[in-house]
Design an enzyme around this catalytic site. Structure first.
Site, PDB file in Angstrom:
ATOM      1  CB  CYS A 193      31.605  50.318  38.870  1.00 19.13           C
ATOM      2  SG  CYS A 193      32.119  51.774  39.795  1.00 19.13           S
TER       3      CYS A 193
ATOM      4  CB  CYS B  35      32.844  50.275  42.488  1.00 14.68           C
ATOM      5  SG  CYS B  35      31.717  51.399  41.683  1.00 14.68           S
ATOM      6  CG  ASP B  36      33.997  46.460  41.834  1.00 16.14           C
ATOM      7  OD1 ASP B  36      33.762  46.709  43.032  1.00 16.14           O
ATOM      8  OD2 ASP B  36      33.099  46.186  41.015  1.00 16.14           O
TER       9      ASP B  36
END
Ligand code: FAD
Ligand code: NAP
Length: 310
Positions: free
Chosen positions: A136, A139-140
């Site tokens: 992701c 997300c990261d």
């Protein structure tokens, strides 16, 4: 012991399919209960720009899903943050047990559990998950500011992840096992035009390298087996998704590796009263709008089926 809640329609999943099913079944006065699962809003909550939702030329995925949730609530759907850990489709009413201890019983069930990211299945990938290996970018990605990353995959997700990562990383290497991408042409054009992106064609990744964190990947040329080490600080796996059918795979007919089978032109599964919509049943289109369309169909199918048994 938890409580027991009965509803005419239980919707499992809160992606575009689940929320659309909730809007339609609430408007049909079926007083649906929707259980959201661990990812309220579904897959679109892990992306940024969505450019193909009709009516919005640009919308952020998480915003779109918040709007869908609000819409379903306003229509009267009861939306519950919980996770269904078991589902018994052999009894009537159907019985779903949730992590909170609540037991949900229902006359009809709409399955909209969507899909989950696939992994390569390498021991080194498992070792570094959450420590340099991710599925992701939204997300990261932020953790890779000023660093180099590798993305593997050749579909829309991989290209989108690679482009998003150029906002942070100094270099993004996209590794793909063939010589052409399956991503939409407009996305490919953006990718090839980005000076931070390099594509390594005809390669797969055999090992994630590192000690405390990721330092690179060992890529192998599928044509001659020649190995190349691509240095990187982060490795993003974007090789597609598998249907989230664990709850029902032994109870319902499935196809193409676990997708729930529905009668053509409907959302009826192999058990009367159980309907399936969205990525859980669709191995071809897998879009937000098609999932929403199937959610609508599932609510209408459930309404007709319930009217028939009453
Ligand atoms: P999902 O969105 O997968 O939602 C599944 C839901 O089920 C989740 O809420 C989850 O919590 C819930 N759930 C699962 N198991 C349980 C359980 N046991 N109990 C309770 N709940 C459960 N499509 C587009 O059209 N345009 C795009 O721009 C686009 N971008 C994308 C970007 C990325 C990074 C990804 C991964 C996908 C993208 N897609 C896009 C595809 C799109 O997101 C999916 O087609 C769509 O979300 C599928 O909707 P769904 O409702 O079937 O399931
Ligand atoms: P996908 O279209 O199935 O693509 C998966 C990619 O990963 C393919 O290129 C595949 O290679 C590669 N791959 C699969 N297994 C691999 C392995 N073991 N090793 C190396 N490579 C591997 O999946 P997706 O990109 O996640 O897209 C899923 C669906 O969501 C699609 O329908 C897509 O259109 C939709 N989506 C849409 C958008 C958008 O509209 N903007 C954005 C994201 C996703 P091959 O090509 O060789 O098979």
């Amino acid at each position: 012991m938890g409580d027991t809640r009965h509803s005419k329609v239980l919707i499992i999943g809160s992606g575009p399919a689940g929320y659309t099913a909730a809007v339609y079944s609430a408007r049909a006065m079926l007083e649906p209960v929707l259980v959201q699962g661990l990812q309220p809003g579904g897959q679109l909550t892990i992306t940024t720009e969505v450019e193909n939702w009709p009516g919005d030329s640009h919308v952020q995925g998480p915003d779109l899903m918040v709007r869908m949730e609000e819409h379903a609530r306003k229509m009267g759907a009861d939306i519950v943050f919980d996770y269904i850990s078991s589902l018994d489709l052999s009894v009537r009413p159907f019985v779903a047990k949730a992590d909170s201890g609540t037991t949900f019983t229902a006359d009809a069930v709409i399955l909209a559990t969507g899909a989950q990211a696939k992994w390569l299945g390498l021991p080194s990938e498992e070792k570094f998950k959450g420590f340099g290996v991710s599925a992701c970018a939204t997300c990261d990605g932020f953790f890779y500011r000023g660093k180099e990353v590798v993305v593997i995959g050749g579909g829309n997700t991989a290209v989108e992840e690679a482009l998003f990562l150029t906002n942070f990383a100094t270099k993004v290497t996209l590794i793909h096992r063939r010589d052409s991408l399956r991503a939409e042409k407009i996305m490919q054009e953006r990718l090839f035009a980005n000076p931070k992106v390099e594509v390594l064609w005809h390669h797969t990744v055999e090992e994630v390298l590192g000690d405390q964190g990721v330092t690179g990947v060992r890529a192998v040329d599928v044509r001659d087996g020649k190995e190349t080490v691509v240095p990187c600080d982060g490795f993003f796996v974007a090789i597609g998704h598998s249907p989230a059918s664990e709850l029902v795979k032994d109870q319902l007919e499935t196809h193409s590796g676990g997708y729930v089978k529905v009668e053509p032109g409907s959302t009826r599964t192999s058990i009367p009263g159980v309907f399936a919509a969205g990525d859980l049943t669709d191995h071809i289109y897998r879009q937000a709008v098609t999932s929403a369309g199937m959610g609508c169909m599932a609510a209408l199918d459930a309404e007709r089926w319930l009217a028939g048994i009453e």
